[in-house]
Design a protein around this motif. Structure first.
Motif, PDB file in Angstrom:
ATOM      1  N   ALA A   1     -10.681   5.977 -11.553  1.00  0.00           N
ATOM      2  CA  ALA A   1     -10.404   5.810 -10.125  1.00  0.00           C
ATOM      3  C   ALA A   1      -9.034   5.165  -9.927  1.00  0.00           C
ATOM      4  O   ALA A   1      -8.322   5.471  -8.974  1.00  0.00           O
ATOM      5  CB  ALA A   1     -11.492   4.969  -9.472  1.00  0.00           C
ATOM      6  N   LEU A   2      -8.695   4.257 -10.824  1.00  0.00           N
ATOM      7  CA  LEU A   2      -7.353   3.685 -10.901  1.00  0.00           C
ATOM      8  C   LEU A   2      -6.865   3.867 -12.333  1.00  0.00           C
ATOM      9  O   LEU A   2      -7.643   3.742 -13.282  1.00  0.00           O
ATOM     10  CB  LEU A   2      -7.348   2.196 -10.548  1.00  0.00           C
ATOM     11  N   SER A   3      -5.593   4.149 -12.485  1.00  0.00           N
ATOM     12  CA  SER A   3      -5.014   4.296 -13.819  1.00  0.00           C
ATOM     13  C   SER A   3      -4.868   2.916 -14.462  1.00  0.00           C
ATOM     14  O   SER A   3      -4.846   1.895 -13.765  1.00  0.00           O
ATOM     15  CB  SER A   3      -3.641   4.965 -13.724  1.00  0.00           C
TER      16      SER A   3
ATOM     17  N   GLN B   1      -2.059   1.165 -12.768  1.00  0.00           N
ATOM     18  CA  GLN B   1      -2.420   0.625 -11.456  1.00  0.00           C
ATOM     19  C   GLN B   1      -3.247  -0.656 -11.606  1.00  0.00           C
ATOM     20  O   GLN B   1      -3.055  -1.612 -10.852  1.00  0.00           O
ATOM     21  CB  GLN B   1      -3.185   1.667 -10.636  1.00  0.00           C
TER      22      GLN B   1
ATOM     23  N   TRP C   1      -1.194  -0.121  -0.808  1.00  0.00           N
ATOM     24  CA  TRP C   1      -1.559   1.173  -1.389  1.00  0.00           C
ATOM     25  C   TRP C   1      -3.020   1.221  -1.819  1.00  0.00           C
ATOM     26  O   TRP C   1      -3.635   2.292  -1.870  1.00  0.00           O
ATOM     27  CB  TRP C   1      -0.662   1.501  -2.593  1.00  0.00           C
ATOM     28  N   VAL C   2      -3.605   0.067  -2.134  1.00  0.00           N
ATOM     29  CA  VAL C   2      -4.971   0.019  -2.645  1.00  0.00           C
ATOM     30  C   VAL C   2      -5.963   0.543  -1.604  1.00  0.00           C
ATOM     31  O   VAL C   2      -6.894   1.276  -1.940  1.00  0.00           O
ATOM     32  CB  VAL C   2      -5.346  -1.415  -3.079  1.00  0.00           C
TER      33      VAL C   2
ATOM     34  N   ASP D   1      -5.674   2.801   0.754  1.00  0.00           N
ATOM     35  CA  ASP D   1      -5.704   4.267   0.826  1.00  0.00           C
ATOM     36  C   ASP D   1      -6.535   4.857  -0.306  1.00  0.00           C
ATOM     37  O   ASP D   1      -7.323   5.777  -0.104  1.00  0.00           O
ATOM     38  CB  ASP D   1      -4.285   4.842   0.786  1.00  0.00           C
ATOM     39  N   ARG D   2      -6.350   4.322  -1.505  1.00  0.00           N
ATOM     40  CA  ARG D   2      -7.102   4.816  -2.665  1.00  0.00           C
ATOM     41  C   ARG D   2      -8.591   4.518  -2.514  1.00  0.00           C
ATOM     42  O   ARG D   2      -9.439   5.357  -2.816  1.00  0.00           O
ATOM     43  CB  ARG D   2      -6.545   4.206  -3.955  1.00  0.00           C
ATOM     44  N   MET D   3      -8.922   3.340  -2.046  1.00  0.00           N
ATOM     45  CA  MET D   3     -10.333   2.954  -1.886  1.00  0.00           C
ATOM     46  C   MET D   3     -11.026   3.804  -0.826  1.00  0.00           C
ATOM     47  O   MET D   3     -12.187   4.188  -0.985  1.00  0.00           O
ATOM     48  CB  MET D   3     -10.426   1.467  -1.537  1.00  0.00           C
TER      49      MET D   3
ATOM     50  N   SER E   1     -10.338   6.886  -0.069  1.00  0.00           N
ATOM     51  CA  SER E   1     -10.550   8.189  -0.697  1.00  0.00           C
ATOM     52  C   SER E   1     -11.742   8.164  -1.653  1.00  0.00           C
ATOM     53  O   SER E   1     -12.586   9.074  -1.657  1.00  0.00           O
ATOM     54  CB  SER E   1      -9.273   8.609  -1.435  1.00  0.00           C
ATOM     55  N   LEU E   2     -11.838   7.122  -2.473  1.00  0.00           N
ATOM     56  CA  LEU E   2     -12.946   7.003  -3.430  1.00  0.00           C
ATOM     57  C   LEU E   2     -14.290   6.871  -2.719  1.00  0.00           C
ATOM     58  O   LEU E   2     -15.283   7.485  -3.112  1.00  0.00           O
ATOM     59  CB  LEU E   2     -12.732   5.786  -4.332  1.00  0.00           C
TER      60      LEU E   2
ATOM     61  N   GLN F   1     -15.361  10.207  -1.240  1.00  0.00           N
ATOM     62  CA  GLN F   1     -15.873  11.090  -2.289  1.00  0.00           C
ATOM     63  C   GLN F   1     -17.292  10.709  -2.681  1.00  0.00           C
ATOM     64  O   GLN F   1     -18.179  11.567  -2.754  1.00  0.00           O
ATOM     65  CB  GLN F   1     -14.964  11.041  -3.522  1.00  0.00           C
TER      66      GLN F   1
END
Length: 183
Positions: free
Chosen positions: A10-12, A15, A58-59, A61-63, A65-66, A69
């Protein structure tokens, strides 16, 4: 319904490193506050709220999306918003870091609206011992994956805990999605 849903990578690793470095540079606060009192027998950790750190924008936006999903693929809850800031927690062996059995819903402005909890493993599991995220959706206890960058998403009413860290440091990222009351 599945007790939890996992999203590997989910995060590289980069990241995860960037987030840990960013948080470590800011003042972490004692997270032992439970129901208005410091209760280190329940939780012993240090936290930082990402809304307080502009470089971590930025975190979110990623959260989002996750969470979308996971909700689409596993839960299909009625979600409306993210009213709380993402939280990074540090659990250390020096402080006997842990968080005893609890759920993330309850009384209060935000806790009453929580529907899904998302926890991302930021630490390399080889760098600490203990600190396992355990979930108890029924009479059985399951362990969340420990792979770095993995997101574990579960209904906020599920009992869960972080077992005591016995060596090293465990870092995690947590966020709650909100929605109308369960019916």
């Amino acid at each position: 319904m599945t007790p939890h849903f996992s999203i590997p990578n989910a995060l590289s690793p980069q990241q995860c490193d960037d987030l840990i470095t960013l948080i470590a540079a800011h003042h972490l606060k004692d997270a032992g506050l439970v129901r208005g009192t410091t209760a280190h027998d329940i939780r012993r950790a240090e936290i930082a709220w990402l809304d307080d750190i502009p470089e971590a924008a930025w975190v979110m936006d990623r959260m989002i999306s996750l969470t979308a999903q996971a909700n689409r693929e596993a839960f299909q809850f009625d979600l409306s918003d993210f009213g709380e800031s993402p939280q990074v927690a540090r659990y250390t062996a020096e402080r006997a870091g842990h968080f005893d059995w609890h759920s993330d819903i309850g009384a209060g402005q935000w806790a009453a609206k929580r529907k899904l909890t998302i926890v991302v493993q930021l630490s390399d599991p080889a760098t600490y011992e203990g600190g396992t995220l355990e979930l108890r959706p029924d009479s059985n206890v399951t362990q969340a994956p420990r792979a770095r960058g993995t997101a574990t998403i579960f209904p906020s009413f599920v009992l869960h805990r972080v077992t005591p860290v016995t060596a090293g440091t465990r870092w995690s990222l947590t966020l709650w999605s909100h929605g109308p009351a369960f019916r």
